[in-house]
Design a protein around this motif. Structure first.
Motif, PDB file in Angstrom:
ATOM      1  N   TYR A  38       0.829  -1.206   0.000  1.00 35.96           N
ATOM      2  CA  TYR A  38       0.000   0.000   0.000  1.00 35.96           C
ATOM      3  C   TYR A  38       0.866   1.259   0.000  1.00 35.96           C
ATOM      4  O   TYR A  38       0.619   2.201  -0.766  1.00 35.96           O
ATOM      5  N   LEU A  39       1.865   1.306   0.871  1.00 36.17           N
ATOM      6  CA  LEU A  39       2.699   2.503   0.970  1.00 36.17           C
ATOM      7  C   LEU A  39       3.440   2.787  -0.332  1.00 36.17           C
ATOM      8  O   LEU A  39       3.595   3.949  -0.731  1.00 36.17           O
ATOM      9  N   LYS A  40       3.866   1.745  -1.011  1.00 37.21           N
ATOM     10  CA  LYS A  40       4.533   1.933  -2.308  1.00 37.21           C
ATOM     11  C   LYS A  40       3.563   2.525  -3.334  1.00 37.21           C
ATOM     12  O   LYS A  40       3.912   3.451  -4.084  1.00 37.21           O
ATOM     13  N   PHE A  41       2.359   1.980  -3.392  1.00 39.27           N
ATOM     14  CA  PHE A  41       1.340   2.522  -4.301  1.00 39.27           C
ATOM     15  C   PHE A  41       1.007   3.965  -3.928  1.00 39.27           C
ATOM     16  O   PHE A  41       0.922   4.838  -4.806  1.00 39.27           O
ATOM     17  N   TYR A  42       0.799   4.199  -2.647  1.00 38.43           N
ATOM     18  CA  TYR A  42       0.386   5.532  -2.183  1.00 38.43           C
ATOM     19  C   TYR A  42       1.410   6.585  -2.598  1.00 38.43           C
ATOM     20  O   TYR A  42       1.061   7.634  -3.169  1.00 38.43           O
ATOM     21  N   ASP A  43       2.670   6.311  -2.314  1.00 35.54           N
ATOM     22  CA  ASP A  43       3.719   7.293  -2.628  1.00 35.54           C
ATOM     23  C   ASP A  43       3.810   7.548  -4.132  1.00 35.54           C
ATOM     24  O   ASP A  43       3.940   8.697  -4.571  1.00 35.54           O
ATOM     25  N   ALA A  44       3.752   6.486  -4.918  1.00 38.38           N
ATOM     26  CA  ALA A  44       3.888   6.641  -6.370  1.00 38.38           C
ATOM     27  C   ALA A  44       2.713   7.421  -6.963  1.00 38.38           C
ATOM     28  O   ALA A  44       2.886   8.280  -7.835  1.00 38.38           O
TER      29      ALA A  44
END
Length: 641
Positions: free
Chosen positions: A380-386
């Motif tokens: 989730y955090l990877k998707f959110y940041d991108a």
């Protein structure tokens, strides 16, 4: 014995009188209130119960590309069947299709030669659609298919009724040239009779070998010309949803990643879409209602699209966070498809499909119901940041519930799902009373009464849900969006019940849960008025809003009240703080109730439990009314300007 009967009758009337004599009062201060979010009430579509394939999507042919049997050949072509016997025709599959992502085609070897030697009616293949095709007199249908042959072709394309009557037929002949390479054929058929259980047949009496692939039959008359079945699309539009969440649900995840919904496989020309097996709900879909169609339908009904995409997690397997980059890029490409310039890579594909202007996509959900999975937070955090880096205006929904404790990761919204029995659903009308007023807002993206209380959609379920919705409306400073689930069920494939809209090949009706939602269509963007309920009953829930009527542009007050008890109840509402007077005429009362809490609608009685509208005589700022047992009642009062 007679005296005992008289006593019981007296006791019954005394009990009803006592209940009715107790009055619940809603005190409304019309000078105070707060705005309900514009996006408060919406709809949620998932490919479940053949909601899209064989439902909302207008395609009549099931397994149009012969891919449902798998990529290994020979394979089954179900539900296609052979017309003719094995002495006159041989049917198999091979991988000779001209479509790179749909290599399976059907090979037909016609052994008989000419009408004299072939069986009556010729030989070929037949498709029954999704439990029967609905063919209606004087309606037109476009049939498209791809064909190649060892020579020229002479094919009859026909709709055949359940009594073997020919409803419509056209001949496609290429005697002037051979069709040794794949060619697209198109024919418009006009039906001369109606049959709700028809089939499509492609037949011939010409000896030789031919191949068919990607066979489609679509009504020419679809919702706004965009390929959707009109009655089902209109029922969704009638809810006036302010958002449209799609395409799932567990359908997005897949039981395994290999069967997850991938948006890139659902866009472009329909004949080039590979389709996939939805292993959660156990059926094949050609993905005709794909990513583009969901965006287009949202626009057509005036709703904001909410796109739910796969985040590398399924019900049974997970992609490790260090390997998640390709999935992130897939999501970014999907955002470019929806929002990008027509000159961008993916925006240009959208433009080629007939929509050069970007869609108004503002909100996305990273996965579905996966908060407890070990890889969810890292992914989730990877998707959110991108996404925030590339599209800082996009709002993001987390799968994790923050109604009881704060999230440990950033989000604009958090998902909240609830399926329960009726008593529990009713009790949950206060569930957000103590939810944090700071941080991300709640998206109640799936709610419903289900299991024993719900049947196939009961009055009891609807009344409990109405109380729950009133509770959400009163907590709309925290709950910014809400939608029911599931939306659709084809009565031939009840994987999940109840549902809002029930249909077969030609009919549809709303369950009581569908109809109660009509009482909340004015809530989005309305003003929630300050109100206090004074009651000794545990079964009364009420609220008041002020809204502007879209038709006459006048302001109205809507008071909604649920009686979840088995006895009638006296109800009073008293309004203060008005700048103007309530008109004594023109007010209406709408009631949803019935003689039995387990009452359901059906194809034979589609309007058994529906809103009943009556005029409210002598309307005023202070009114007393009697509420029916197990009912939701709405009072709409107009103001004198």
């Amino acid at each position: 014995m007679m005296s005992l009967k008289i006593f019981l009758v007296y006791l019954t009337f005394f009990t009803v009188y006592c209940y009715a004599d107790e009055t619940s009062t809603l005190h409304i201060d019309a000078s105070k209130g707060r705005k309900i979010p514009d996006t408060f009430f919406g709809a949620f579509f998932e490919e479940i119960n053949h909601a899209g394939a064989g439902g909302l999507w207008g395609e009549l042919v099931s397994n149009r590309g012969f891919e449902a049997g798998g990529q290994s050949v020979p394979s089954t072509i179900f539900p296609w069947t052979v017309v003719g016997d094995d002495s006159s025709i041989e049917v198999s599959t091979d991988r000779s299709s001209c479509f790179d992502r749909n290599k399976v085609a059907v090979r037909i070897n016609v052994l008989c030669d000419g009408p004299k030697f072939c069986p009556p009616g010729a030989v070929g293949i037949s498709n029954p659609g999704f439990w029967g095709m609905n063919i209606e007199k004087a309606h037109k249908y476009k049939v498209v298919f791809f064909v190649k042959a060892s020579g020229w072709i002479d094919l009859d394309v026909s709709f055949i009724g359940s009594d073997n009557e020919t409803l419509a037929s056209n001949n496609i002949r290429s005697s002037d040239q051979n069709v040794t390479e794949w060619r697209r054929m198109e024919s418009v058929l006009e039906a001369k009779a109606t049959d709700h259980n028809a089939s499509l047949q492609i037949t011939t009496t010409k000896k030789g070998v031919l191949w068919l692939d990607q066979v489609s039959a679509m009504p020419l008359d679809t919702y706004k010309g965009h390929g959707l079945r009109k009655d089902l699309a209109q029922m969704v539009a009638d809810l006036k949803p302010r958002f449209f969440r799609f395409p799932g649900g567990c359908f997005v995840e897949g039981g395994y990643m290999r069967n997850a919904f991938r948006w890139k496989d659902s866009v472009g020309a329909w004949e080039e879409r590979p389709g996939h097996y939805g292993d959660v709900w156990d059926y094949w879909t050609d993905d005709g209602f794909g990513y583009f169609e969901g965006l287009q339908f949202s626009e057509d009904i005036g709703a904001l699209p909410i796109w739910v995409f796969n985040n590398g997690l399924s019900l049974n397997d997970e992609v490790d966070t260090p390997l998640i980059a390709p999935f992130i890029q897939e999501a970014l490409d999907g955002l470019e498809f929806a929002k990008g310039s027509a000159r961008s890579k993916w925006g240009s594909l959208r433009a080629s499909m007939g929509h050069p202007e970007p869609f108004d996509l503002r909100i996305v959900a990273i996965g579905n119901e996966e908060c407890a999975m070990s890889k969810y937070r890292g992914n989730y955090l990877k998707f959110y940041d991108a996404i925030k880096h590339a599209y800082p205006d996009i709002q993001i929904i987390s799968n994790c519930d923050a109604s009881q404790k704060p999230l440990d990761h950033p989000a604009d919204f958090y998902d909240f799902h609830i399926y329960s029995h009726a008593n529990e659903m009713f009790s949950k009308h206060t569930i957000f009373d103590d939810a944090p007023r700071y941080g991300p807002k709640a998206f109640v993206s799936e709610y419903a009464v289900w299991q024993s209380d719900a049947g196939n959609g009961t009055l009891l379920a609807a009344i409990a849900e109405a109380a729950f919705l009133i509770g959400l409306e009163k907590n709309s400073d925290v709950v910014h969006m809400v939608c029911y689930a599931p939306l659709f069920v084809n009565t031939n494939d009840k994987k999940w019940t109840p549902d809002a809209i029930v249909f077969n090949s030609h009919e549809s009706y709303g369950t009581p849960s569908y109809w109660l939602q009509h009482l909340f269509t004015t809530s989005s963007g309305a003003t929630l008025l300050d109100s206090t309920l004074q009651t000794s009953s545990n079964y009364i829930v009420a609220s008041a809003i002020e809204y502007t009527n879209a038709t006459d542009k006048n302001k109205y007050m809507r008071v909604k009240v649920v009686n979840f008890g088995s006895d009638p109840q006296n109800f009073r509402f008293s309004v203060t703080g008005l700048d103007s007077k309530v008109q004594s005429s023109g007010a209406t009362k709408t009631v949803i109730t019935g003689p039995n809490v387990k009452e359901e609608n059906s194809f034979s009685e589609p309007n058994k439990i529906v809103p009943q509208h009556t005029s409210l005589e002598n309307a005023s700022e202070d009114m007393n009314v009697l509420l029916a047992p197990y009912s939701i009642t709405s009072f709409d009062l107009s103001y004198i300007i």
